[in-house]
Design an enzyme around this catalytic site. Structure first.
Site, PDB file in Angstrom:
ATOM      1  N   GLY A 204      14.876  32.022  30.504  1.00  0.00           N
ATOM      2  CA  GLY A 204      16.515  31.250  30.952  1.00  0.00           C
ATOM      3  C   GLY A 204      16.577  31.955  31.619  1.00  0.00           C
ATOM      4  O   GLY A 204      16.679  33.165  31.928  1.00  0.00           O
ATOM      5  N   ASN A 205      18.114  31.033  31.477  1.00  0.00           N
ATOM      6  CA  ASN A 205      19.028  31.895  32.530  1.00  0.00           C
ATOM      7  C   ASN A 205      20.449  31.643  31.707  1.00  0.00           C
ATOM      8  O   ASN A 205      20.578  31.085  30.642  1.00  0.00           O
ATOM      9  CB  ASN A 205      19.182  32.175  33.778  1.00  0.00           C
ATOM     10  CG  ASN A 205      19.772  30.734  33.994  1.00  0.00           C
ATOM     11  OD1 ASN A 205      20.781  30.087  33.408  1.00  0.00           O
ATOM     12  ND2 ASN A 205      18.938  29.997  34.683  1.00  0.00           N
ATOM     13  N   ARG A 206      21.812  32.500  32.438  1.00  0.00           N
ATOM     14  CA  ARG A 206      22.859  32.504  31.166  1.00  0.00           C
ATOM     15  C   ARG A 206      23.939  31.361  31.654  1.00  0.00           C
ATOM     16  O   ARG A 206      25.170  30.973  31.070  1.00  0.00           O
ATOM     17  CB  ARG A 206      23.810  33.235  31.051  1.00  0.00           C
ATOM     18  CG  ARG A 206      23.262  35.249  30.542  1.00  0.00           C
ATOM     19  CD  ARG A 206      24.324  35.751  30.730  1.00  0.00           C
ATOM     20  NE  ARG A 206      23.231  36.909  31.152  1.00  0.00           N
ATOM     21  CZ  ARG A 206      22.240  38.615  29.670  1.00  0.00           C
ATOM     22  NH1 ARG A 206      22.756  37.578  29.189  1.00  0.00           N
ATOM     23  NH2 ARG A 206      21.962  39.075  29.879  1.00  0.00           N
ATOM     24  N   SER A 207      23.376  30.201  32.660  1.00  0.00           N
ATOM     25  CA  SER A 207      24.101  29.096  32.855  1.00  0.00           C
ATOM     26  C   SER A 207      24.649  28.302  31.713  1.00  0.00           C
ATOM     27  O   SER A 207      23.768  27.540  30.885  1.00  0.00           O
ATOM     28  CB  SER A 207      23.815  28.454  33.738  1.00  0.00           C
ATOM     29  OG  SER A 207      24.128  27.375  33.852  1.00  0.00           O
ATOM     30  N   ALA A 273      21.535  27.242  38.051  1.00  0.00           N
ATOM     31  CA  ALA A 273      21.371  28.261  37.900  1.00  0.00           C
ATOM     32  C   ALA A 273      19.556  28.033  37.482  1.00  0.00           C
ATOM     33  O   ALA A 273      18.554  27.505  36.693  1.00  0.00           O
ATOM     34  CB  ALA A 273      21.858  29.205  36.865  1.00  0.00           C
TER      35      ALA A 273
END
Ligand code: CTP
Length: 401
Positions: A204-207, A273
């Site tokens: 995943g990502n930090r968005s 993102a």
């Protein structure tokens, strides 16, 4: 016509607020009124009740009113106008104080807000007032500048309430602006995509989704019909009849949803993102630790570039806005995205370090457009970035008409 909540506060100019209520009614709007205790000292709620034929909100605890009167008025209004606005109500709005019927309703309302200050010139110039006004503007509140002229104190200065007619014209112009995307369909993507590694893990990502959600809300406030395509977010989703929410998980899901939505859209804003890689073959069972090998290799393969793929089919009447999340060489990298992704605009932001955009309530963006020099916007709240971006989109759509 628009449902307008007018809030009168305790400036000596409160009597002119009555004229504003009349003027807005003459323009065909439906007006309801809220008054602070101080305003009630200066003019009678009975006058406003007679003019609007609607109950006037003065008290949170009125047992004859609807059960939760402030929320009822907050939800009813399409627009909130505070006129005249004292230094006190401005300070409360700027800090989110809710200790009476008016401040509580203003905190609760999702409607766009216009503040028309009126006060003594020294109070107007006080650093605290100027700081609070700046905060209101950052929060997306529209402030009408007071007039300079004879004050109630008998001398000239800045802080005079503008003429009621001018206030009504100002409100009309703002309403016009707020409805500039009426009839337009806007698709906004927000949050981060996820790619499965196995049934319990993902990439995943930090968005947080804050920026995209703010854009969806601003588009809805401007009168657009909005589809918000969301991946993983860490903030509440908006609930507005103008916003349809479609949830997605992976980059492939996002591509499929946008392929479905894009042809009916006038505008696409890609604030999501998006994962650029996914595991080649996600495990169907939970991956177990290996006793004899401390390393784990996951083979990744590229996902489709959703923006590039979708924007290939862009018609001349459609506008596509991409984002560029960069940790370094912001302009160079963002410029490359503008050149390769077929977007009309790229909103470049830094996602590096403590001042980065991820998770923050503020953002510092640079707007890139083909054949234009990049334009850097000062750091401001994401809500403010969103409303400025919607304003820019509106101008671009108009130019294309
Ligand atoms: N984007 C997309 N599909 C992808 C990756 C990104 O549609 N697979 C979109 C994003 O929503 C954003 C823009 O492309 O509007 C730029 O995304 P960004 O993550 O900044 O860049 P990438 O294209 O992924 O390139 P890089 O990771 O190399 O910076």
């Amino acid at each position: 016509m628009t449902k307008i909540a007018v809030y009168l506060t305790g400036s000596i100019a409160a009597y002119k607020g009555i004229e504003v209520v009349r003027g807005l009614q003459k323009m065909g709007h439906t007006v309801r009124v809220g008054m602070t205790d101080a305003a009630c000292q200066l003019i009678s709620p009975a006058t406003l009740f007679a003019l609007t034929k609607e109950p006037v909100l003065t008290d949170l605890w009125d047992e004859h009113a609807t059960p939760i009167p402030h929320i009822e008025l907050a939800d009813w209004a399409d627009l909130a106008v505070v006129v005249p606005a004292t230094a006190n109500i401005i300070a409360k709005m700027a800090t989110g104080l809710a200790d009476d019927a008016v401040s509580t309703t203003l905190l609760a309302t999702a409607a766009p807000k216009i503040v028309v200050p009126a006060m003594n010139n020294h109070m107007w110039m006080a650093p605290a007032t100027q700081r609070n006004l700046k905060q209101l503007e950052e929060d997306g509140v529209t402030v009408m500048t007071p007039a300079t002229g004879r004050l109630a104190e008998g001398y000239d200065g800045k802080g005079r309430l503008p003429a009621p007619d001018d206030i009504c014209q100002f409100v009309a112009a703002q309403l016009n602006k707020h409805q500039q995307l009426a009839g337009k369909r806007v698709v906004v993507t927000a949050g981060g995509t996820r790619e499965d590694i196995d049934p319990v893990r993902f990439i995943g990502n930090r968005s947080s989704g804050k920026m995209g959600i703010a854009i969806a809300k601003a588009a809805a406030q401007a009168g657009a019909t909005v589809t918000l395509v969301v991946g993983q977010v860490s903030v509440p989703l908006p609930s507005s009849p103008a916003i349809t929410i479609r949830s997605v998980t992976s980059t492939e899901d996002l591509l499929a949803t946008l392929t479905d939505e894009f042809s009916q859209a006038d505008v696409l804003v890609m604030a999501a993102a998006v994962a650029d890689y996914r595991p080649v073959s996600p495990a169907t069972k939970k991956i177990k630790k290996q006793a004899d090998d401390p390393h784990l290799t996951i083979h990744l393969t590229e996902t489709p570039d959703v923006l590039k793929t979708v924007a290939q089919h862009k018609r001349a009447d459609q506008l596509v806005v991409g984002f560029a999340a960069e940790t370094n060489d912001l302009l160079k990298n963002a410029d490359h995205k503008l050149a390769t992704k077929n977007a009309d605009l790229i909103v470049a932001n830094s996602v590096a370090g403590v001042n980065g955009a991820f998770g923050s309530t503020t953002n510092e963006v640079t707007i890139l457009e083909k054949a234009h020099l990049p334009v850097k916007w000062a750091r401001m709240s994401k809500d403010r970035v969103a409303s400025k971006l919607i304003e820019l989109i509106r101008t671009k759509l108009k130019q294309g008409d």
